[in-house]
Scaffold this motif. Sequence first.
Motif, PDB file in Angstrom:
ATOM      1  N   ASP A 113       2.030   2.476  -3.328  1.00  0.00           N
ATOM      2  CA  ASP A 113       1.022   3.106  -4.165  1.00  0.00           C
ATOM      3  C   ASP A 113       0.732   4.513  -3.653  1.00  0.00           C
ATOM      4  O   ASP A 113       1.222   4.919  -2.607  1.00  0.00           O
ATOM      5  CB  ASP A 113      -0.262   2.261  -4.175  1.00  0.00           C
ATOM      6  CG  ASP A 113      -0.013   0.880  -4.768  1.00  0.00           C
ATOM      7  OD1 ASP A 113       0.875   0.765  -5.632  1.00  0.00           O
ATOM      8  OD2 ASP A 113      -0.692  -0.078  -4.346  1.00  0.00           O
ATOM      9  N   GLU A 114      -0.087   5.244  -4.349  1.00  0.00           N
ATOM     10  CA  GLU A 114      -0.352   6.638  -3.987  1.00  0.00           C
ATOM     11  C   GLU A 114      -1.757   6.844  -3.451  1.00  0.00           C
ATOM     12  O   GLU A 114      -2.214   7.982  -3.329  1.00  0.00           O
ATOM     13  CB  GLU A 114      -0.117   7.552  -5.195  1.00  0.00           C
ATOM     14  CG  GLU A 114       1.328   7.533  -5.693  1.00  0.00           C
ATOM     15  CD  GLU A 114       1.540   8.469  -6.858  1.00  0.00           C
ATOM     16  OE1 GLU A 114       0.542   9.071  -7.324  1.00  0.00           O
ATOM     17  OE2 GLU A 114       2.693   8.608  -7.306  1.00  0.00           O
ATOM     18  N   ASN A 115      -2.445   5.774  -3.115  1.00  0.00           N
ATOM     19  CA  ASN A 115      -3.805   5.897  -2.617  1.00  0.00           C
ATOM     20  C   ASN A 115      -3.767   6.062  -1.101  1.00  0.00           C
ATOM     21  O   ASN A 115      -3.439   5.126  -0.369  1.00  0.00           O
ATOM     22  CB  ASN A 115      -4.634   4.665  -3.005  1.00  0.00           C
ATOM     23  CG  ASN A 115      -6.106   4.844  -2.688  1.00  0.00           C
ATOM     24  OD1 ASN A 115      -6.482   4.913  -1.528  1.00  0.00           O
ATOM     25  ND2 ASN A 115      -6.934   4.911  -3.722  1.00  0.00           N
ATOM     26  N   LEU A 116      -4.095   7.242  -0.615  1.00  0.00           N
ATOM     27  CA  LEU A 116      -3.996   7.545   0.810  1.00  0.00           C
ATOM     28  C   LEU A 116      -4.958   6.701   1.633  1.00  0.00           C
ATOM     29  O   LEU A 116      -4.620   6.273   2.746  1.00  0.00           O
ATOM     30  CB  LEU A 116      -4.270   9.035   1.047  1.00  0.00           C
ATOM     31  CG  LEU A 116      -4.134   9.523   2.488  1.00  0.00           C
ATOM     32  CD1 LEU A 116      -2.735   9.267   3.025  1.00  0.00           C
ATOM     33  CD2 LEU A 116      -4.490  11.011   2.582  1.00  0.00           C
ATOM     34  N   THR A 117      -6.133   6.430   1.105  1.00  0.00           N
ATOM     35  CA  THR A 117      -7.110   5.617   1.836  1.00  0.00           C
ATOM     36  C   THR A 117      -6.578   4.209   2.088  1.00  0.00           C
ATOM     37  O   THR A 117      -6.681   3.679   3.194  1.00  0.00           O
ATOM     38  CB  THR A 117      -8.434   5.545   1.056  1.00  0.00           C
ATOM     39  OG1 THR A 117      -8.963   6.868   0.892  1.00  0.00           O
ATOM     40  CG2 THR A 117      -9.449   4.695   1.807  1.00  0.00           C
ATOM     41  N   ASP A 118      -5.984   3.617   1.040  1.00  0.00           N
ATOM     42  CA  ASP A 118      -5.416   2.283   1.201  1.00  0.00           C
ATOM     43  C   ASP A 118      -4.232   2.293   2.169  1.00  0.00           C
ATOM     44  O   ASP A 118      -4.046   1.355   2.950  1.00  0.00           O
ATOM     45  CB  ASP A 118      -4.975   1.729  -0.152  1.00  0.00           C
ATOM     46  CG  ASP A 118      -6.148   1.349  -1.037  1.00  0.00           C
ATOM     47  OD1 ASP A 118      -7.288   1.279  -0.518  1.00  0.00           O
ATOM     48  OD2 ASP A 118      -5.935   1.128  -2.247  1.00  0.00           O
ATOM     49  N   GLN A 119      -3.440   3.344   2.118  1.00  0.00           N
ATOM     50  CA  GLN A 119      -2.301   3.452   3.031  1.00  0.00           C
ATOM     51  C   GLN A 119      -2.775   3.500   4.478  1.00  0.00           C
ATOM     52  O   GLN A 119      -2.212   2.837   5.356  1.00  0.00           O
ATOM     53  CB  GLN A 119      -1.469   4.683   2.693  1.00  0.00           C
ATOM     54  CG  GLN A 119      -0.733   4.585   1.376  1.00  0.00           C
ATOM     55  CD  GLN A 119       0.040   5.850   1.055  1.00  0.00           C
ATOM     56  OE1 GLN A 119       0.000   6.843   1.782  1.00  0.00           O
ATOM     57  NE2 GLN A 119       0.777   5.830  -0.049  1.00  0.00           N
ATOM     58  N   ARG A 120      -3.798   4.287   4.737  1.00  0.00           N
ATOM     59  CA  ARG A 120      -4.336   4.379   6.093  1.00  0.00           C
ATOM     60  C   ARG A 120      -4.891   3.033   6.556  1.00  0.00           C
ATOM     61  O   ARG A 120      -4.674   2.612   7.702  1.00  0.00           O
ATOM     62  CB  ARG A 120      -5.434   5.451   6.139  1.00  0.00           C
ATOM     63  CG  ARG A 120      -4.904   6.884   6.030  1.00  0.00           C
ATOM     64  CD  ARG A 120      -6.039   7.863   5.891  1.00  0.00           C
ATOM     65  NE  ARG A 120      -5.577   9.240   5.994  1.00  0.00           N
ATOM     66  CZ  ARG A 120      -6.321  10.312   5.717  1.00  0.00           C
ATOM     67  NH1 ARG A 120      -7.585  10.139   5.324  1.00  0.00           N
ATOM     68  NH2 ARG A 120      -5.819  11.520   5.836  1.00  0.00           N
ATOM     69  N   THR A 121      -5.617   2.362   5.672  1.00  0.00           N
ATOM     70  CA  THR A 121      -6.177   1.059   6.020  1.00  0.00           C
ATOM     71  C   THR A 121      -5.074   0.058   6.337  1.00  0.00           C
ATOM     72  O   THR A 121      -5.160  -0.709   7.309  1.00  0.00           O
ATOM     73  CB  THR A 121      -7.040   0.530   4.869  1.00  0.00           C
ATOM     74  OG1 THR A 121      -8.107   1.458   4.599  1.00  0.00           O
ATOM     75  CG2 THR A 121      -7.637  -0.827   5.211  1.00  0.00           C
ATOM     76  N   ALA A 166       0.822  -1.212   0.000  1.00  0.00           N
ATOM     77  CA  ALA A 166       0.000   0.000   0.000  1.00  0.00           C
ATOM     78  C   ALA A 166       0.858   1.265   0.000  1.00  0.00           C
ATOM     79  O   ALA A 166       0.519   2.256  -0.666  1.00  0.00           O
ATOM     80  CB  ALA A 166      -0.928  -0.005   1.214  1.00  0.00           C
TER      81      ALA A 166
END
Length: 220
Positions: free
Chosen positions: A114-122, A111
Motif C-alpha cells: 500500500d502507499e500509506n507511509l504511516t502504516d508502513q512504518r508501523t 503494508a
Amino acid sequence: MANGEPGGLRPDTGRAEAFSDGVLAIVITLLVLNLRVPVTEPGDLREGLLDQWPAYVAYVASFGNVAVVWLNHRAAFARLRRSSRGLQWANLFVLFTTVLLPFPTAVVSRALQDENLTDQRTAVVLYALANILLSVSWAMFFQYLMRHPEISAEEVETPFFRGERLRSLVGVVLYAVGALIGYLVEPLLALAFFVALPIFYGVTSTGLYSLRRVTRRFGR
C-alpha cells in the motif's frame, strides 16, 4: 524417579528436538501461505505478480530467520548430553517467539504494497519487535545453558554458550536499529536490512568463531 533423575534431568534431548523440528516446519508452512495468487484482469497477471514483490522479500527475510533458528537449535542441542525442565521451558519460549513470525511478516508484506507511509512504518516496527523478542528468547536460552553446565557434553567449552548469548543480544540491538531506520528514514530500507541480518546469523550459526574462519579464508 520414573520419569527422569533428581533435579529434573532427563536422559536425552530427542523429544525436544523432534517437537521443535515439527513446530518450525509448521512456521515455514504458515509463511508461504502469505504468498497468494493476485486477483487481476485477464492479461494483467505479470503486473499483479510484480506488484506483490514486498511479500516475496518479507518471505525471504522470515524464512531466513526460521532457518537460523533451526541452525542455532541444531548447534545448541548437539552440545547437550541431557535435558532438564528448565531447558524445556527455555526451548518452548524460543518456539513461542518463532511461531509469532508469520503474523508480522503478513502485516509488513501487506503494508508495503500500500502507499500509506504511516502504516508502513508501523508494520516495520512490528516486524522488528517480533525479532527482538526472538533474540531475547535465545539470549535467555543460552544464559540457562551457561548456568547449568551439567547438561552439556563434557567436551563443550563454556565460551561457546557465552558467545551465543552475545550474538543474541547483538540481534536485539540490530533489529532495534532496523526499526529506527524503518520509522525515521525509509521502511523499504529497513526491509532490505532485515533480509541481510539472517545472512550474518547463518554464517555464524555454529558460533562466532565460524565468522573468524570465513574472514581468514577470504583474507588469503
